[in-house]
Motif scaffolding. Structure first.
Motif, PDB file in Angstrom:
ATOM      1  N   ARG A 108       2.498   4.765  -1.169  1.00  0.00           N
ATOM      2  CA  ARG A 108       2.759   4.835   0.257  1.00  0.00           C
ATOM      3  C   ARG A 108       1.651   5.593   0.971  1.00  0.00           C
ATOM      4  NH1 ARG A 108       9.218   6.321   0.681  1.00  0.00           N
ATOM      5  NH2 ARG A 108      10.015   4.482  -0.444  1.00  0.00           N
ATOM      6  N   ASP A 109       1.361   5.164   2.181  1.00  0.00           N
ATOM      7  CA  ASP A 109       0.406   5.860   3.032  1.00  0.00           C
ATOM      8  C   ASP A 109       1.168   6.906   3.829  1.00  0.00           C
ATOM      9  OD1 ASP A 109      -1.655   6.735   4.507  1.00  0.00           O
ATOM     10  OD2 ASP A 109      -2.303   4.774   5.250  1.00  0.00           O
ATOM     11  N   PHE A 110       0.841   8.160   3.626  1.00  0.00           N
ATOM     12  CA  PHE A 110       1.601   9.236   4.256  1.00  0.00           C
ATOM     13  C   PHE A 110       1.454   9.200   5.772  1.00  0.00           C
ATOM     14  CE2 PHE A 110       1.947  13.638   5.789  1.00  0.00           C
ATOM     15  CZ  PHE A 110       3.248  13.903   5.381  1.00  0.00           C
ATOM     16  N   LEU A 111       0.228   8.921   6.255  1.00  0.00           N
ATOM     17  CA  LEU A 111       0.011   8.911   7.701  1.00  0.00           C
ATOM     18  C   LEU A 111       0.785   7.762   8.367  1.00  0.00           C
ATOM     19  CD1 LEU A 111      -3.818   9.679   7.808  1.00  0.00           C
ATOM     20  CD2 LEU A 111      -1.915  11.242   8.249  1.00  0.00           C
ATOM     21  N   THR A 113       3.450   6.374   7.226  1.00  0.00           N
ATOM     22  CA  THR A 113       4.879   6.659   7.140  1.00  0.00           C
ATOM     23  C   THR A 113       5.309   7.640   8.210  1.00  0.00           C
ATOM     24  OG1 THR A 113       4.758   6.298   4.756  1.00  0.00           O
ATOM     25  CG2 THR A 113       6.710   7.403   5.594  1.00  0.00           C
ATOM     26  N   VAL A 114       4.472   8.658   8.455  1.00  0.00           N
ATOM     27  CA  VAL A 114       4.829   9.671   9.461  1.00  0.00           C
ATOM     28  C   VAL A 114       4.766   9.095  10.867  1.00  0.00           C
ATOM     29  CG1 VAL A 114       4.167  11.886  10.451  1.00  0.00           C
ATOM     30  CG2 VAL A 114       4.169  11.579   7.986  1.00  0.00           C
TER      31      VAL A 114
END
Length: 257
Positions: A108-111, A113-114
């Motif tokens: 998953r791409d954290f940015l 997702t946020v």
């Protein structure tokens, strides 16, 4: 005793007589009896038995246990067996003083997702006491016709009808102008129109008074014909009165005064 006649005496009457029972007619027998018997024998159930069926009794050792018929999830049993059969242990939790492991990548791409916008639930409508629901757009509570491309525009058939009415009015005006130019028609004045209207109403009152005086029972052809004639004349006068009151400008031919 006058009028009583004794039976004639005879020696043979003293002899005892044998009693004979009345003979009964033969019992009725249908000609279809053999066919019915044959059909009943052919359709008779061969497996029919007397008493309860002989089945094997259940063994007392195979008694029903508690919760033995409850549905069991397959995944839970398999996971518990795998956990028991797994002998390898997971690595211990890293200590606080240990350096972090570099080069790890997650799926998953954290940015993303946020920063992603949370999904909004679709509006639904519950239309029964048992909880049946459907989308609010398909329930008919939201007007869908305002989203059409031709919303607020006059339909094509109404435009065509309006054009035809305008053409008919224009043709009538041209015809009236031509007739007036030729001198074949004249316009009724307001005084003449009022006098004609009052005369029509007076005639209608006279016919109505005559209609009210008719017999309640119309049992002859003459009464029926008179009633029908009065109704037709009253209806015609009513239409003429409505036409005279509706239109202010009225043209009549000169030769018909």
């Amino acid at each position: 005793m006058s009028g009583f006649i004794y039976p004639p005496e005879s020696v043979y009457n003293l002899l005892p007589r044998e009693e004979t029972a009345p003979r009964k007619p033969p019992r009725y027998m249908s000609k279809f009896r053999p066919t019915v018997l044959q059909e009943s024998k052919s359709t008779k159930d061969a497996r029919r038995t007397m008493g309860p069926a002989e089945v094997e009794l259940p063994s007392p050792e195979k008694f029903l246990k508690k919760r033995s018929k409850d549905p069991k999830p397959a995944g839970k049993a398999e996971s518990s067996r795998e956990a028991r059969s797994c002998s390898a242990r997971k690595p211990p939790v890293p200590a606080r003083t240990d350096p972090p492991v570099m080069g790890l990548q997650t799926k998953r791409d954290f940015l993303k997702t946020v920063s992603a916008v949370p999904m909004k639930p679709q509006p639904t409508c519950v239309d029964s006491s048992k909880g049946h629901r459907q989308r609010l757009e398909n329930s008919g509570l939201i007007p869908q016709y305002i989203r059409k491309k031709d919303y607020g525009e006059v339909p094509q058939y109404l435009q065509q009808r309006n054009e035809e009415e305008k053409m008919a009015q224009e043709e009538f005006r041209n015809f009236v102008k031509e007739q007036r130019a030729q001198g074949a028609m004249k316009q009724l004045s307001e005084e003449e129109r009022t006098n004609i209207l009052e005369g029509l109403k007076k005639n209608w009152d006279l016919l109505h008074h005559e209609y009210q005086g008719l017999s309640f029972v119309t049992d002859t052809m003459t009464k029926k014909a008179r009633k029908t004639r009065l109704e037709k004349e009253m209806e015609q006068l009513k239409n003429d009165i409505q036409r005279m009151e509706k239109f202010r400008t009225i043209y009549v031919p000169k030769n018909q005064d």
